[in-house]
Every structure is written in C-alpha cells, then in structure tokens.
Design a protein around this motif. Structure first.
Motif, short mmCIF file in Angstrom:
data_model
loop_
_atom_site.label_atom_id
_atom_site.label_comp_id
_atom_site.label_asym_id
_atom_site.label_seq_id
_atom_site.Cartn_x
_atom_site.Cartn_y
_atom_site.Cartn_z
N PRO A 185 0.84 -1.20 0.00
CA PRO A 185 0.00 0.00 0.00
C PRO A 185 0.87 1.25 0.00
CG PRO A 185 0.08 -0.96 2.19
CD PRO A 185 0.78 -1.93 1.29
N THR A 186 0.41 2.27 -0.68
CA THR A 186 1.07 3.57 -0.76
C THR A 186 0.01 4.66 -0.59
OG1 THR A 186 0.76 3.80 -3.14
CG2 THR A 186 2.76 2.64 -2.39
N PRO A 187 0.43 5.89 -0.36
CA PRO A 187 -0.57 6.96 -0.33
C PRO A 187 -1.41 7.03 -1.61
CG PRO A 187 1.48 7.75 0.60
CD PRO A 187 1.77 6.38 0.04
N LEU A 242 0.08 5.21 7.01
CA LEU A 242 -0.25 5.64 5.65
C LEU A 242 -1.64 6.28 5.60
CD1 LEU A 242 0.97 2.49 3.68
CD2 LEU A 242 2.10 4.71 3.75
N TRP A 243 -1.74 7.38 4.88
CA TRP A 243 -3.03 8.04 4.70
C TRP A 243 -3.00 8.83 3.40
CZ3 TRP A 243 -3.17 13.33 4.15
CH2 TRP A 243 -2.05 14.04 4.60
N ALA A 244 -4.17 9.14 2.90
CA ALA A 244 -4.31 10.01 1.73
C ALA A 244 -5.65 10.71 1.82
CB ALA A 244 -4.21 9.22 0.43
N GLU A 245 -5.67 11.97 1.42
CA GLU A 245 -6.91 12.73 1.34
C GLU A 245 -7.15 13.12 -0.11
OE1 GLU A 245 -8.65 15.61 4.44
OE2 GLU A 245 -7.66 16.93 2.98
N THR A 246 -8.24 12.65 -0.65
CA THR A 246 -8.58 12.90 -2.05
C THR A 246 -9.65 13.99 -2.10
OG1 THR A 246 -8.07 10.63 -2.65
CG2 THR A 246 -9.46 11.86 -4.17
N THR A 247 -9.42 15.01 -2.95
CA THR A 247 -10.31 16.16 -3.04
C THR A 247 -10.89 16.26 -4.44
OG1 THR A 247 -9.03 17.38 -1.39
CG2 THR A 247 -10.49 18.66 -2.80
N ALA A 248 -12.20 16.37 -4.52
CA ALA A 248 -12.89 16.59 -5.79
C ALA A 248 -13.39 18.03 -5.82
CB ALA A 248 -14.05 15.61 -5.95
N LYS A 249 -12.99 18.77 -6.83
CA LYS A 249 -13.36 20.18 -6.96
C LYS A 249 -14.20 20.37 -8.21
CE LYS A 249 -11.25 24.76 -7.62
NZ LYS A 249 -9.97 25.49 -7.75
N PRO A 250 -15.42 20.95 -8.09
CA PRO A 250 -16.26 21.16 -9.29
C PRO A 250 -15.64 22.22 -10.19
CG PRO A 250 -17.23 22.23 -7.37
CD PRO A 250 -16.05 21.47 -6.86
N VAL A 251 -15.57 21.91 -11.49
CA VAL A 251 -14.93 22.85 -12.42
C VAL A 251 -15.81 23.22 -13.60
CG1 VAL A 251 -12.58 22.21 -11.81
CG2 VAL A 251 -13.76 20.93 -13.61
N GLY A 252 -16.93 22.57 -13.82
CA GLY A 252 -17.77 22.94 -14.95
C GLY A 252 -19.00 22.07 -15.09
N GLY A 324 4.36 13.61 2.55
CA GLY A 324 4.41 14.71 1.60
C GLY A 324 4.03 14.32 0.18
N ALA A 325 3.53 13.10 -0.01
CA ALA A 325 3.14 12.65 -1.36
C ALA A 325 1.90 13.41 -1.82
CB ALA A 325 2.86 11.15 -1.35
N LYS A 326 1.80 13.63 -3.11
CA LYS A 326 0.61 14.27 -3.67
C LYS A 326 0.56 14.01 -5.17
CE LYS A 326 2.93 18.77 -4.19
NZ LYS A 326 2.85 20.22 -3.83
N GLY A 327 -0.58 14.27 -5.76
CA GLY A 327 -0.73 14.04 -7.19
C GLY A 327 -2.15 14.31 -7.65
N ASP A 328 -2.42 13.94 -8.87
CA ASP A 328 -3.74 14.11 -9.47
C ASP A 328 -4.29 12.75 -9.90
OD1 ASP A 328 -3.71 16.96 -9.33
OD2 ASP A 328 -2.39 16.99 -11.08
N LEU A 329 -5.61 12.65 -9.87
CA LEU A 329 -6.32 11.49 -10.40
C LEU A 329 -7.23 11.98 -11.51
CD1 LEU A 329 -7.21 9.69 -7.04
CD2 LEU A 329 -5.50 8.97 -8.72
#
Length: 350
Positions: A185-187, A242-252, A324-329
């Motif tokens: 498992p990874t972030p 290990l943890w991750a916070e995923t954020t969904a932002k409305p764009v259109g 400190g890991a981060k990225g986009d889905l």
C-alpha cells in the motif's frame, strides 16, 4: 492443502460499514478481530478506514463519480496488515480454515505447519505461473513486534485476473515497516481507494421556464452557489502510518439537450464555474429573449414525449498523503437527466 477460490469467496460483497467498524478486539493495533470469522474474511474485506465520504451532511441526493479517463485503472489488489501474532494464533486455535491471501483458502493444516511449526510453503503468482518459497514461522511469531499481512482485492475486481498479482501467502512484517513489494500500500493506492468513496451532490439544474420551454426562445440553466463545494475523502490504513486525502473540486457543467434540434449556450455546452461557486446566471424577468451564459434554445417542440436533457458536472480530483506525497487522479463526472417539455408559440411575453 489449498483450495483456490474466485471472487465469490466469503465476504466478497463490499460494505463501508465493515471497513469502518472492523471486527474489534482489545489486542488489535489495526482494528481487526482475532477470531476464526476474521480469518475467513477475504477478497474486498479491507481495513482501510474512510472519513468524510461527501454529501453526508446534506439532504440532497448524492452519487459516485465516473472517471472521464477510460484508460485509468486503479490498483486491483494490495497487501494489508491483518493479524498480530496473538491474533493469528487465536484465530487458528478456533479450529477453522481460512484465507492466506485474497483467493486461496486453506484447511487448518497450513496455519499450523507453516505459521506454528516453521515449515516452508509456496507463494503463487497465477498470472506468471512462478512460485517462490516462503519461509515458515515458529509459534506464530508470538513475542515479536509486527503484523502478518495478506492481500486484499479492490471493489469491482473480484474476478479481475490482475488481482492475482498479489499472490503471496500471508507473510510477516516488522512493526513500523511496509513491505518492499510493488503491491504494498502507498498513499496513491489509498487515494485511489478514496476516489471510489467520493459522493457528490445531484446535478439537477435550475431552469427557466420551469414548466415548459418555448421553441426558438432560450431556456436558462444555472446552479446556485453553495451547492457545489469541494468534497474531501480521507483514507487511512491503521497500523501503517499511511493516509491520503482525495479532493474533488467542481470545475464545470456540461449540458446535452436530448435532441439534435437545439442550440447550446455556449456552443460547446460547457458552462464554467463562477468565482462564487455558482454555474450560469439565474434568470430574471425581462431576459427572456437574451442569450443566457448557460442554457439551451430548442428548435422543435416536443410531441407527447419530453426531451431528456442531461446535465453533468465535471470534478477535478487531486490528492495529498503521508510523507508529503501528492498528485492528481482523473477528472470525474456525475450526470443526471431532466425531462424538458417544449411548446410551439409564435409570440410570448416573458
């Protein structure tokens, strides 16, 4: 000896209550139980804890995101800590068989021979056919600081052949460490897991006219501010850090009129999010013949059956996690369909 079991194994149906509640137990650093039932649990029985699935504090209807990238494939499987030494011993002493990974069920024999008496056994990767020898353990490693780990299969991948890539039988991992394995498992794995738990509000838009649109006169469409906010979902794997916070932002907002006999405003059908979080502009009296920033002009009246107008909001998805890991889905969408009746009138005063 072992019995290979497909995705229809025990506990193959996913339930969010299961992963949040766990099986309890006081001697349990990762929230799992120490009984034979937990030894039997398999496939999508994950210990990942989800917090804030989105929409839970609202009375509006919500739904899951659909990825706009057909090529994006989240991990089909990964490894998780499942038993402390005392827990495994207790589970085995319940006298039942269980799963040594997400797909392989064994009679009680391997749990005594391999994990108690120290006899070696075999790992198996069904996709390659390669086998490797797994060293045995003495007395379930009681007295040592660490956990036994085994594989978990992601929701919807019960019958996915890729889920067999996590073919190691249950193995030992010292406390405070994560396996040196490409399926550890990874972030990012947790972020992908959280993606599936995001729930966003229904996309039903405000329309004017509300009851019936008119041929060749624009129908205004908008979404009020405050309804569409960022949605955050946090996934944690207890006992690993290990943890991750995923954020969904409305764009259109994207509109589809439900008929070819229509004109979109703007022509692409893509209505951007305004600075205050709203979409489009609410109709006000006297604007009936003006071109709306977001809307549709129908060119032909309905005849008995309304047009099925589709409205889908696009959500931009990003994540950050431990270390400190981060990225986009991939962006996600949530679509709803609304009936629109259109009348034929030569003149109308709006």
């Amino acid at each position: 000896m072992s019995s290979l079991v497909g995705g229809a194994a025990v506990n193959s149906a996913f339930a969010i209550d299961d992963i949040e509640r766990g099986a309890g137990g006081s001697d349990d650093p990762v929230g799992g139980g120490a009984d034979g039932e937990n030894l039997m649990a398999s496939v999508s029985h994950s210990k990942i804890v989800i917090k804030g699935a989105g929409g839970e504090q609202s009375k509006v209807r919500t739904g899951a995101l659909a990825s706009v990238d057909p090529n994006w494939v989240p991990p089909a499987c990964w490894y998780e800590p499942v038993f402390s030494p005392k827990q495994l011993k207790s589970a085995v002493e319940s006298g039942r068989g269980g799963y040594v990974n997400a797909h392989e069920w064994w009679s009680n024999g391997i749990f005594v021979d391999h994990y108690d008496k120290g006899e070696p056994d075999e790992d198996l990767n069904v996709n390659t056919g390669r086998r490797s020898t797994a060293k045995g353990y003495k007395n379930y490693n009681v007295g040592k600081d660490g956990m036994f780990w085994r594989s978990v299969v992601a929701k919807g991948h019960d019958f996915d052949r890729k889920a067999w890539d996590c073919g190691r039988i249950m193995f030992w991992q010292d406390a405070g460490t994560v396996p040196d394995d490409k399926h550890a498992p990874t972030p990012e794995v947790l972020a992908s897991y959280a993606y599936d738990k995001i729930r966003v509000p229904d996309t039903e838009v405000e329309l004017n006219p509300k009851a019936r649109s008119t041929v060749n006169l624009p129908t205004w469409a908008w979404l009020d501010k405050g309804k569409f906010k960022d949605v955050k979902v946090r996934a944690e794997l207890p006992g690993t850090g290990l943890w991750a916070e995923t954020t969904a932002k409305p764009v259109g907002l994207h509109l589809e009129p439900g008929t070819k006999d229509a004109e979109l405003h703007p022509g692409s059908g893509e209505c951007a999010i305004n600075g205050d979080g709203s979409i489009g502009t609410p109709y006000t009296k006297g604007q009936g013949s003006k071109t709306p920033p977001c809307g549709i002009t129908y060119l032909r009246a309905t005849s008995g059956k309304p047009y099925a107008m589709k409205a889908s909001v696009t959500w931009e998805v990003s994540w950050e996690g431990s270390g400190g890991a981060k990225g986009d889905l991939p962006n996600g969408t949530f679509e709803t369909t609304q009936d629109v009746n259109v009348q034929e009138l030569q003149a109308v005063d709006r």
